[in-house]
Each structure stands twice: as C-alpha cells, then as structure tokens.
Motif scaffolding. Structure first.
Motif, PDB file in Angstrom:
ATOM      1  N   ASP A  36     -19.708   9.905  12.295  1.00 54.89           N
ATOM      2  CA  ASP A  36     -19.411   8.778  11.730  1.00 54.89           C
ATOM      3  C   ASP A  36     -18.709   9.146  10.586  1.00 54.89           C
ATOM      4  OD1 ASP A  36     -21.432   6.579  12.309  1.00 54.89           O
ATOM      5  OD2 ASP A  36     -22.983   8.049  11.825  1.00 54.89           O
ATOM      6  N   GLU A  37     -17.375   8.426  10.435  1.00 54.57           N
ATOM      7  CA  GLU A  37     -16.303   8.623   9.710  1.00 54.57           C
ATOM      8  C   GLU A  37     -16.397   7.592   8.574  1.00 54.57           C
ATOM      9  OE1 GLU A  37     -12.487   9.902  11.412  1.00 54.57           O
ATOM     10  OE2 GLU A  37     -13.661   9.307  13.299  1.00 54.57           O
ATOM     11  N   GLY A  38     -15.922   7.795   7.413  1.00 56.06           N
ATOM     12  CA  GLY A  38     -15.692   6.991   6.467  1.00 56.06           C
ATOM     13  C   GLY A  38     -16.971   6.434   5.886  1.00 56.06           C
ATOM     14  N   VAL A  39     -18.216   6.958   6.221  1.00 56.31           N
ATOM     15  CA  VAL A  39     -19.415   6.358   5.601  1.00 56.31           C
ATOM     16  C   VAL A  39     -20.061   7.634   4.697  1.00 56.31           C
ATOM     17  CG1 VAL A  39     -21.807   5.855   6.467  1.00 56.31           C
ATOM     18  CG2 VAL A  39     -19.711   5.523   7.823  1.00 56.31           C
ATOM     19  N   SER A  40     -20.739   6.837   3.451  1.00 56.87           N
ATOM     20  CA  SER A  40     -21.356   7.701   2.691  1.00 56.87           C
ATOM     21  C   SER A  40     -22.817   7.978   2.746  1.00 56.87           C
ATOM     22  CB  SER A  40     -21.480   6.709   1.257  1.00 56.87           C
ATOM     23  OG  SER A  40     -22.382   7.445   0.478  1.00 56.87           O
ATOM     24  N   GLY A  41     -23.076   9.235   2.753  1.00 57.70           N
ATOM     25  CA  GLY A  41     -24.283   9.743   3.229  1.00 57.70           C
ATOM     26  C   GLY A  41     -25.354   9.473   2.025  1.00 57.70           C
ATOM     27  N   LEU A  42     -24.849   9.051   0.973  1.00 59.38           N
ATOM     28  CA  LEU A  42     -25.765   8.911  -0.240  1.00 59.38           C
ATOM     29  C   LEU A  42     -26.253   7.287  -0.325  1.00 59.38           C
ATOM     30  CD1 LEU A  42     -26.923   9.915  -2.881  1.00 59.38           C
ATOM     31  CD2 LEU A  42     -24.994   9.136  -4.184  1.00 59.38           C
ATOM     32  N   THR A  43     -25.487   6.403  -0.033  1.00 57.53           N
ATOM     33  CA  THR A  43     -25.795   4.986   0.209  1.00 57.53           C
ATOM     34  C   THR A  43     -26.206   4.495   1.373  1.00 57.53           C
ATOM     35  OG1 THR A  43     -23.507   4.500   0.169  1.00 57.53           O
ATOM     36  CG2 THR A  43     -24.594   4.600  -2.011  1.00 57.53           C
ATOM     37  N   THR A  44     -25.808   5.089   2.765  1.00 53.45           N
ATOM     38  CA  THR A  44     -26.277   4.698   3.937  1.00 53.45           C
ATOM     39  C   THR A  44     -27.201   5.580   4.751  1.00 53.45           C
ATOM     40  OG1 THR A  44     -24.079   3.698   3.994  1.00 53.45           O
ATOM     41  CG2 THR A  44     -24.955   3.791   6.090  1.00 53.45           C
TER      42      THR A  44
END
Length: 173
Positions: A36-44
């Motif tokens: 996954d690119e450009g995806v936050s691991g904190l919020t998603t």
C-alpha cells in the motif's frame, strides 16, 4: 505455502524497493510484494487498506508473511495487536526482517504465549508512539515556522495558477 512481503509506504522518502531489498538481504525468499502506497498506518487499519484486504484474502494456513517491522502493518496499537493475533489464529506465520522475530501462534505453553503477546504489545505501542512523536515534531516545526511570518508559506502547490484556472473553468461548463 507462499511467502509474501507486505510493504507500506506513507511518505515520499520511503520506497517499496528498499523494503524488498532489506528482506532479501536478510535471507527471505519473497514470492511477491503486496504493498500500500501513500496510506497512513496510524489512521487506516490494515484491513481497510486496499492491499491489506487483499493480503487477508490471500493468506492461508502455513503461509509466511514477511514485514520489515510491525510498524508496516500499522501504527495503531490495537490494530497491530489484533492483526497479528488474527493472522496467528489463521495459522499464518508473521516474520520481521528487523530482528528476525517470528510470531506463529504454535506454542501452547501459557508462559511463552504471555511473553509473545507482551512482545507484540510492546512493539505495537512503540510503533504508535513513534508515529505520534513524529506528528507532534512536525506540528511543532510548522508552528515555529508560522511564528516567523515570512518563513512559512505552506506546502508548494503541485499545479500552476493556469492549470488551476483551466480545471476550474472546465467544471463550470
């Protein structure tokens, strides 16, 4: 049995290639990269990311999921803990490139399970704390720059004024 590498990049200075190179240099034989690119691991949450859903669909008992570190799975404590435990319940082995840790759910010894779960919790908490500290440092830097009126102009636009007006004009018609 398959061995996918799950990679996540959320900023421009991170690369998928780097994560695969590190895994292969550590001796992992990666069958494919799911990323996954450009995806936050904190919020998603992992299961809410497009390739995260794919990962859950494709992994089967006996598969080995390779991640650079647990923070690639996520930066949210509860999500990371739940994800690793769910994968172990499904019989998937989770291995980290950094420190070569293995989470397989195979042990039936309560003491070893407690140590494993404590380690998962510690690593997940560390991932979340690092993400929150980075966000706070970024916010502090922006606030400092804004306090010097002429210094902070915000993020540079990725388009010109002419491009903006052309798009705006197209929307009106």
């Amino acid at each position: 049995m398959q061995t996918p590498l799950y990679a996540r990049v959320s900023t421009a200075d991170q690369t998928l290639a780097h994560q695969r190179t590190q895994a292969e240099a550590a001796g992992f034989k990666v069958d494919q990269v799911v990323a996954d690119e450009g995806v936050s691991g904190l919020t998603t949450a992992l299961q809410d990311r497009p390739q995260g859903r794919r990962l859950f669909d494709m992994l089967r008992r006996g598969d080995v999921l390779v991640v650079r570190w647990v923070d690639r799975l996520g930066r949210n404590y509860a999500d990371v803990c739940d994800t690793i435990r769910e994968l172990m319940r499904r019989g998937v082995i989770v291995r980290t490139v950094i420190s070569n840790l293995t989470f397989d759910g195979a042990t039936k010894d309560p003491m070893q399970q407690a140590v494993r779960d404590a380690l998962i919790g510690f690593m997940a908490a560390t991932a979340q704390a690092q993400a929150e500290a980075s966000k706070e440092a970024q916010r502090a830097g922006i606030d400092h720059a804004r306090s010097r009126e002429d210094a902070y102009r915000g993020r540079q636009p990725s388009f010109t004024r002419e491009q903006f007006e052309a798009v705006q004009g197209a929307l009106v018609h």
